[in-house]
Design a protein around this motif. Structure first.
Motif, mmCIF file in Angstrom:
data_model
loop_
_atom_site.group_PDB
_atom_site.id
_atom_site.type_symbol
_atom_site.label_atom_id
_atom_site.label_comp_id
_atom_site.label_asym_id
_atom_site.label_seq_id
_atom_site.Cartn_x
_atom_site.Cartn_y
_atom_site.Cartn_z
ATOM 1 N N PHE A 139 0.736 -0.870 0.002
ATOM 2 C CA PHE A 139 -0.025 0.036 -0.374
ATOM 3 C C PHE A 139 0.684 1.508 -0.111
ATOM 4 O O PHE A 139 0.905 2.708 -0.858
ATOM 5 N N CYS A 193 -5.973 9.753 0.413
ATOM 6 C CA CYS A 193 -4.883 9.387 0.569
ATOM 7 C C CYS A 193 -4.203 9.495 1.571
ATOM 8 O O CYS A 193 -5.281 10.898 2.185
ATOM 9 N N TYR A 207 -0.160 8.632 0.098
ATOM 10 C CA TYR A 207 0.386 7.039 0.023
ATOM 11 C C TYR A 207 -0.847 6.708 0.350
ATOM 12 O O TYR A 207 -1.911 7.465 1.094
ATOM 13 N N LEU A 208 -1.517 5.619 -0.591
ATOM 14 C CA LEU A 208 -3.227 4.878 0.583
ATOM 15 C C LEU A 208 -2.873 3.923 1.220
ATOM 16 O O LEU A 208 -2.020 3.302 1.427
ATOM 17 N N GLN A 257 -4.138 1.512 4.469
ATOM 18 C CA GLN A 257 -4.526 0.594 4.944
ATOM 19 C C GLN A 257 -4.802 0.461 5.624
ATOM 20 O O GLN A 257 -4.920 0.384 7.084
ATOM 21 N N SER A 310 -8.789 1.620 -0.852
ATOM 22 C CA SER A 310 -7.567 1.779 -0.277
ATOM 23 C C SER A 310 -7.999 0.615 -1.626
ATOM 24 O O SER A 310 -7.154 0.028 -2.523
ATOM 25 N N SER A 332 -5.945 -0.240 -4.936
ATOM 26 C CA SER A 332 -5.038 -1.230 -5.786
ATOM 27 C C SER A 332 -4.950 -2.253 -6.322
ATOM 28 O O SER A 332 -4.248 -2.004 -7.850
ATOM 29 N N ASP A 359 -1.100 -8.251 -2.125
ATOM 30 C CA ASP A 359 0.226 -7.894 -2.919
ATOM 31 C C ASP A 359 0.605 -9.658 -2.724
ATOM 32 O O ASP A 359 1.961 -9.957 -2.401
#
Length: 479
Positions: free
Chosen positions: A76, A106, A110-111, A113, A118, A122, A149
């Motif tokens: 993330f 954001c 950044y994104l 979690q 999100s 993603s 991921d």
């Protein structure tokens, strides 16, 4: 506008969760509804998709003998606000609106979690990476899936084309030995590989996909089951208080022992099914210790024992089998109750408790009858009707009570379908097993415990063992 906290298992790296406050969460949820309308989910994506899960992700690789697992580090945080804005611009959203969406979704550039938007964003960011890996999978006949991921690639043959110099030994490997194509796909899409979580497995080793074993069927790791048993044993032997103290010291006060143990047992039930005997045993032990109880689904065998009963035609001094069908009621063969004015039905599990029944609908031509009754729903279970027609060669079982006497249990006879025919406009199923006297009115059941036939006649005095197709029951229901 965010509350940050850590989650993670004991001894493992903690994961930072960024939970937005109620006002921001409300806006993000509204945004999510709009964004989801412009995202088309790819087949290999199993995370954050309705109807898909870790289980479906693992099941995709069941037939594979060789598996490569890759992990994207800092997933993330690698998805920056600029990337989100660029994604929105590529979807023909105006620059100003794209910038607002990026800022709202954001945190710190950044994104986060923990935000509702999100997961969906993603997956959208990974759209091109999924496409590139699918291209490799198609070229070499591999299977590719991604769960957030976690990337998994598998095949029935060695995955040599994923490495620069052939497949490595079984176990963990350095990401640098991957082929230039694989490394390029990940790096050019803005991610990095976590070398500590790169793993290769072959047909002789334990094959794992997102924490689940896929050697023969989707299964949990033995260590997971042992931990559940160990915790239950600790509670049973030393008491809840002492076991709770040990749990708190081990998990740094996060959550409760009751919730933790319940979650692990429920997860076992989700992966292996709620009729799994190990799950049922652990759930039963849990239910003796805590409330509310874990729902334990009956096995197919138990369903049959409670669904298949005996019907006594006291008028003709005759006996047969009957059973409960989902959404229809109590079913038997017409010849078992023809002309009856006094009918008893009972389950041999409790033979002293008999219930009166009456013929609600009957068709002698179809040899089917529906009985009305006043049996409490807690005393029986229903069998579902099969959604597909029987096929020649199909394995089936016949259930009933041939020549019943006190103490006899439900007779289960295995066999196959010999033929499917139509006689006088009635669909019939011929089977290989002998359908003895007293089994008339009982069900023919497939491997999924669904009924597709009602036993009509058979035994040593008959040339054939025949059942009426369950589809004929609709004629009686709508008569």
């Amino acid at each position: 506008m965010y509350h940050n906290f850590n989650i993670g298992h004991h001894g493992r790296k903690l994961r930072v969760i960024n939970a937005p406050n109620d006002r921001l969460k409300y806006i993000q949820r509204r945004l999510l509804k709009v964004i989801s309308g412009i995202y088309s989910v790819r087949d290999p994506v199993h995370a954050y998709v309705e109807g898909r899960s870790i289980k479906t992700n693992a099941a995709s690789h069941l037939k594979s003998k060789y598996i490569v697992n890759l992990d994207l580090s800092d997933f993330f945080p690698s998805i920056t606000e600029d990337r989100i804005v660029g994604l929105m611009n590529s979807l023909c959203i105006t620059p100003r609106v794209s910038a607002i969406i990026g800022r709202l979704c954001c945190m710190g550039g950044y994104l986060p979690q923990g935000a509702p938007t999100s997961p969906m964003l993603s997956n959208m960011i990974c759209f091109r990476m999924d496409r590139d890996f699918l291209s490799i999978a198609k070229r070499y006949r591999y299977i590719y899936t991604r769960y957030a991921d976690d990337i998994t690639i598998s095949s029935r043959s060695p995955l040599t084309n994923l490495f620069a110099s052939g497949a490595p030994p079984v176990g963990h490997f350095d990401a640098n030995i991957l082929s230039k194509d694989v490394i390029s796909i990940i790096y050019t899409n803005g991610f990095n590989i976590n070398s500590q979580k790169c793993h290769y497995a072959d047909r002789h080793s334990r094959r794992m996909v997102t924490g689940l074993k896929v050697n023969e069927f989707v299964n949990l790791d033995r260590k997971f089951i042992r931990n559940i048993r160990s915790t239950l044993y600790s509670i049973e032997k030393f008491g809840i208080a002492k076991a709770t103290d040990e749990f708190i010291s081990k998990h740094a006060g996060k959550g409760t022992l009751h919730a933790h143990l319940r979650g692990e047992i429920e997860w076992h039930g989700h992966i292996r099914g709620r009729s799994d005997p190990v799950f049922r045993k652990n759930a039963d032990r849990f239910n003796l210790l805590f409330k509310p109880k874990i729902l334990v689904e009956p096995t197919y065998e138990e369903i049959r024992k409670f669904a298949v009963w005996i019907v006594d035609n006291n008028t003709a001094c005759d006996q047969g089998t009957c059973f409960f069908v989902h959404d229809i009621g109590l079913i038997t063969a017409a010849h078992c109750v023809e002309g009856a004015t006094d009918i008893d039905v009972y389950n041999p599990l409790n033979p002293t408790q008999k219930y009166k029944a009456n013929v609600q609908k009957i068709d002698k031509h179809l040899d089917l009858a529906i009985l009305s009754h006043s049996i409490p729903t807690s005393q029986y279970r229903n069998i579902k009707i099969s959604k597909v027609r029987a096929s020649v060669g199909q394995s089936i079982i016949a259930a009933g009570y041939p020549d019943y006497g006190p103490g006899d249990s439900l007779s289960i006879r295995t066999g196959t379908v010999c033929s499917l025919s139509m006689k006088s406009g009635v669909g019939r199923v011929e089977v290989t097993q002998k359908l003895s006297s007293g089994m008339s009115g009982g069900p023919l059941i497939d491997r999924d415990n669904c009924v597709f036939g009602v036993i009509h006649k058979g035994g040593s005095t008959e040339e054939k063992d025949i059942a009426v197709e369950i589809s004929e029951l609709t004629k009686l229901v709508h008569a």
